[in-house]
Enzyme design. Structure first.
Site, PDB file in Angstrom:
ATOM      1  N   GLU A  10      25.652  20.598  32.586  1.00 52.09           N
ATOM      2  CA  GLU A  10      25.428  20.444  34.022  1.00 52.09           C
ATOM      3  C   GLU A  10      23.930  20.453  34.282  1.00 52.09           C
ATOM      4  O   GLU A  10      23.198  21.200  33.643  1.00 52.09           O
ATOM      5  CB  GLU A  10      26.028  21.632  34.794  1.00 52.09           C
ATOM      6  CG  GLU A  10      27.514  21.556  34.989  1.00 52.09           C
ATOM      7  CD  GLU A  10      28.204  22.657  34.224  1.00 52.09           C
ATOM      8  OE1 GLU A  10      27.534  23.658  33.914  1.00 52.09           O
ATOM      9  OE2 GLU A  10      29.396  22.503  33.926  1.00 52.09           O
ATOM     10  N   TYR A  44      18.341  13.608  29.288  1.00 49.92           N
ATOM     11  CA  TYR A  44      19.724  13.574  28.785  1.00 49.92           C
ATOM     12  C   TYR A  44      20.231  12.137  28.650  1.00 49.92           C
ATOM     13  O   TYR A  44      20.948  11.823  27.704  1.00 49.92           O
ATOM     14  CB  TYR A  44      20.639  14.391  29.702  1.00 49.92           C
ATOM     15  CG  TYR A  44      20.266  15.855  29.780  1.00 49.92           C
ATOM     16  CD1 TYR A  44      19.911  16.565  28.640  1.00 49.92           C
ATOM     17  CD2 TYR A  44      20.266  16.532  30.997  1.00 49.92           C
ATOM     18  CE1 TYR A  44      19.564  17.905  28.710  1.00 49.92           C
ATOM     19  CE2 TYR A  44      19.925  17.874  31.081  1.00 49.92           C
ATOM     20  CZ  TYR A  44      19.569  18.551  29.934  1.00 49.92           C
ATOM     21  OH  TYR A  44      19.224  19.878  29.998  1.00 49.92           O
ATOM     22  N   ASN A  56      17.083  17.352  39.638  1.00 49.84           N
ATOM     23  CA  ASN A  56      16.234  17.528  38.449  1.00 49.84           C
ATOM     24  C   ASN A  56      16.139  16.210  37.676  1.00 49.84           C
ATOM     25  O   ASN A  56      16.837  15.974  36.688  1.00 49.84           O
ATOM     26  CB  ASN A  56      16.792  18.643  37.553  1.00 49.84           C
ATOM     27  CG  ASN A  56      15.817  19.032  36.461  1.00 49.84           C
ATOM     28  OD1 ASN A  56      14.873  18.304  36.162  1.00 49.84           O
ATOM     29  ND2 ASN A  56      16.052  20.183  35.841  1.00 49.84           N
TER      30      ASN A  56
HETATM   31  C1  LIG Z   1      13.288  18.767  31.306  1.00 45.38           C
HETATM   32  C2  LIG Z   1      12.389  19.337  30.200  1.00 45.38           C
HETATM   33  C3  LIG Z   1      13.208  20.298  29.331  1.00 45.38           C
HETATM   34  C4  LIG Z   1      11.877  18.149  29.332  1.00 45.38           C
HETATM   35  O1  LIG Z   1      11.135  18.668  28.238  1.00 45.38           O
HETATM   36  P1  LIG Z   1      10.106  17.767  27.419  1.00 45.38           P
HETATM   37  O2  LIG Z   1       9.817  18.453  26.108  1.00 45.38           O
HETATM   38  O3  LIG Z   1       8.964  17.416  28.272  1.00 45.38           O
HETATM   39  O4  LIG Z   1      10.984  16.443  27.137  1.00 45.38           O
HETATM   40  P2  LIG Z   1      10.655  15.312  26.036  1.00 45.38           P
HETATM   41  O5  LIG Z   1       9.195  15.226  25.782  1.00 45.38           O
HETATM   42  O6  LIG Z   1      11.574  15.496  24.869  1.00 45.38           O
HETATM   43  O7  LIG Z   1      11.091  14.024  26.866  1.00 45.38           O
HETATM   44  C5  LIG Z   1      12.028  13.078  26.394  1.00 45.38           C
HETATM   45  C6  LIG Z   1      12.255  12.010  27.464  1.00 45.38           C
HETATM   46  O8  LIG Z   1      12.829  12.594  28.652  1.00 45.38           O
HETATM   47  C7  LIG Z   1      12.315  11.923  29.826  1.00 45.38           C
HETATM   48  N1  LIG Z   1      11.478  12.843  30.589  1.00 45.38           N
HETATM   49  C8  LIG Z   1      11.078  14.099  30.273  1.00 45.38           C
HETATM   50  N2  LIG Z   1      10.312  14.617  31.264  1.00 45.38           N
HETATM   51  C9  LIG Z   1      10.238  13.679  32.230  1.00 45.38           C
HETATM   52  C10 LIG Z   1       9.591  13.617  33.495  1.00 45.38           C
HETATM   53  N3  LIG Z   1       8.855  14.650  33.951  1.00 45.38           N
HETATM   54  N4  LIG Z   1       9.741  12.507  34.240  1.00 45.38           N
HETATM   55  C11 LIG Z   1      10.470  11.453  33.798  1.00 45.38           C
HETATM   56  N5  LIG Z   1      11.094  11.434  32.574  1.00 45.38           N
HETATM   57  C12 LIG Z   1      10.976  12.537  31.820  1.00 45.38           C
HETATM   58  C13 LIG Z   1      11.475  10.778  29.285  1.00 45.38           C
HETATM   59  O9  LIG Z   1      12.336   9.667  29.067  1.00 45.38           O
HETATM   60  C14 LIG Z   1      10.984  11.349  27.969  1.00 45.38           C
HETATM   61  O10 LIG Z   1      10.567  10.385  27.055  1.00 45.38           O
HETATM   62  P3  LIG Z   1       9.018   9.834  27.139  1.00 45.38           P
HETATM   63  O11 LIG Z   1       8.119  11.044  27.251  1.00 45.38           O
HETATM   64  O12 LIG Z   1       8.867   9.084  25.872  1.00 45.38           O
HETATM   65  O13 LIG Z   1       8.978   8.982  28.382  1.00 45.38           O
HETATM   66  C15 LIG Z   1      11.135  20.051  30.791  1.00 45.38           C
HETATM   67  O14 LIG Z   1      10.548  19.224  31.769  1.00 45.38           O
HETATM   68  C16 LIG Z   1      11.453  21.413  31.425  1.00 45.38           C
HETATM   69  O15 LIG Z   1      11.474  22.429  30.744  1.00 45.38           O
HETATM   70  N6  LIG Z   1      11.693  21.431  32.747  1.00 45.38           N
HETATM   71  C17 LIG Z   1      11.972  22.697  33.470  1.00 45.38           C
HETATM   72  C18 LIG Z   1      13.267  23.322  33.050  1.00 45.38           C
HETATM   73  C19 LIG Z   1      14.429  22.365  33.205  1.00 45.38           C
HETATM   74  O16 LIG Z   1      14.562  21.662  34.199  1.00 45.38           O
HETATM   75  N7  LIG Z   1      15.321  22.347  32.191  1.00 45.38           N
HETATM   76  C20 LIG Z   1      16.536  21.537  32.205  1.00 45.38           C
HETATM   77  C21 LIG Z   1      17.608  22.282  32.938  1.00 45.38           C
HETATM   78  S1  LIG Z   1      19.146  21.367  32.904  1.00 45.38           S
END
Ligand SMILES: CC(C)(COP(=O)(O)OP(=O)(O)OC[C@H]1O[C@@H](n2cnc3c(N)ncnc32)[C@H](O)[C@@H]1OP(=O)(O)O)[C@@H](O)C(=O)NCCC(=O)NCCS
Length: 152
Positions: A111, A123, A116
């Site tokens: 979920e 995902y 977000n």
């Molecule tokens: C969501 C989260 C876990 C992503 O972590 P991350 O290590 O930056 O993700 P990745 O580098 O593996 O990103 C993989 C892909 O996801 C997408 N993505 C990740 N962050 C993004 C952003 N801010 N905006 C748009 N796309 C995004 C992109 O497609 C990205 O690929 P790219 O960088 O080559 O474009 C991080 O932003 C976070 O911790 N957010 C706060 C907590 C949260 O919301 N957790 C999820 C709860 S369900």
């Protein structure tokens, strides 16, 4: 720092103490407590938690999964603000997917808050598709959850 220098290791209670510094800022109304994490770690038969660390052992991110029979569910994923967009969440998810497969799960659910966007993009890129919505699942009924699913 590149993603190649990142190690993914099992979460310990010491990691919980460190990640609690970020939890509230990162997850807001969905933040977990220290006791909540400790309870999760106390059920290794069904739950699996990992952290990403850099080569100095600094915490970069963490994730957890529940595996029950042929179904698994991502419970949390977080990457500290300074380490985002370097593939760390992708790496954490890949480790959990592998673990779920090894334990016989055939499908993976999660979920995510409807507002977000970064997480939903992540995902989708990891092969999840939208299954439906849960109305008022977050923030005391104010925010819907999007339910996503992928086959393993
Ligand atoms: C969501 C989260 C876990 C992503 O972590 P991350 O290590 O930056 O993700 P990745 O580098 O593996 O990103 C993989 C892909 O996801 C997408 N993505 C990740 N962050 C993004 C952003 N801010 N905006 C748009 N796309 C995004 C992109 O497609 C990205 O690929 P790219 O960088 O080559 O474009 C991080 O932003 C976070 O911790 N957010 C706060 C907590 C949260 O919301 N957790 C999820 C709860 S369900």
């Amino acid at each position: 720092m590149s993603a190649e220098t990142v190690a993914v290791v099992p979460m310990t209670t010491d990691h919980v103490d460190v990640l609690m510094r970020y939890e509230k800022d990162m997850f807001g109304s969905e933040a977990w407590t220290r006791a909540g994490y400790r309870a999760e770690l106390a059920d290794p038969r069904h739950r699996s938690y990992v952290v990403a660390e850099d080569d100095r052992g600094d915490l970069l991110g963490w994730a957890g999964i529940l595996i029950a029979g042929d179904q698994a569910e991502i419970l949390t994923v977080g990457v500290v603000p300074g380490a985002r967009r370097r593939g760390i969440a992708t790496k954490l998810l890949d480790v959990l997917v592998q673990r779920a497969r090894e334990r016989g799960a055939r499908e993976l659910l999660l979920e995510v808050r409807v507002d977000n966007d970064p997480a939903q993009r992540l995902y989708e890129r990891e092969g999840f598709a939208v299954l439906g919505r849960r109305r008022g699942y977050y923030a005391n009924g104010r925010v819907d959850a999007v339910v996503m699913r992928r086959e393993l």
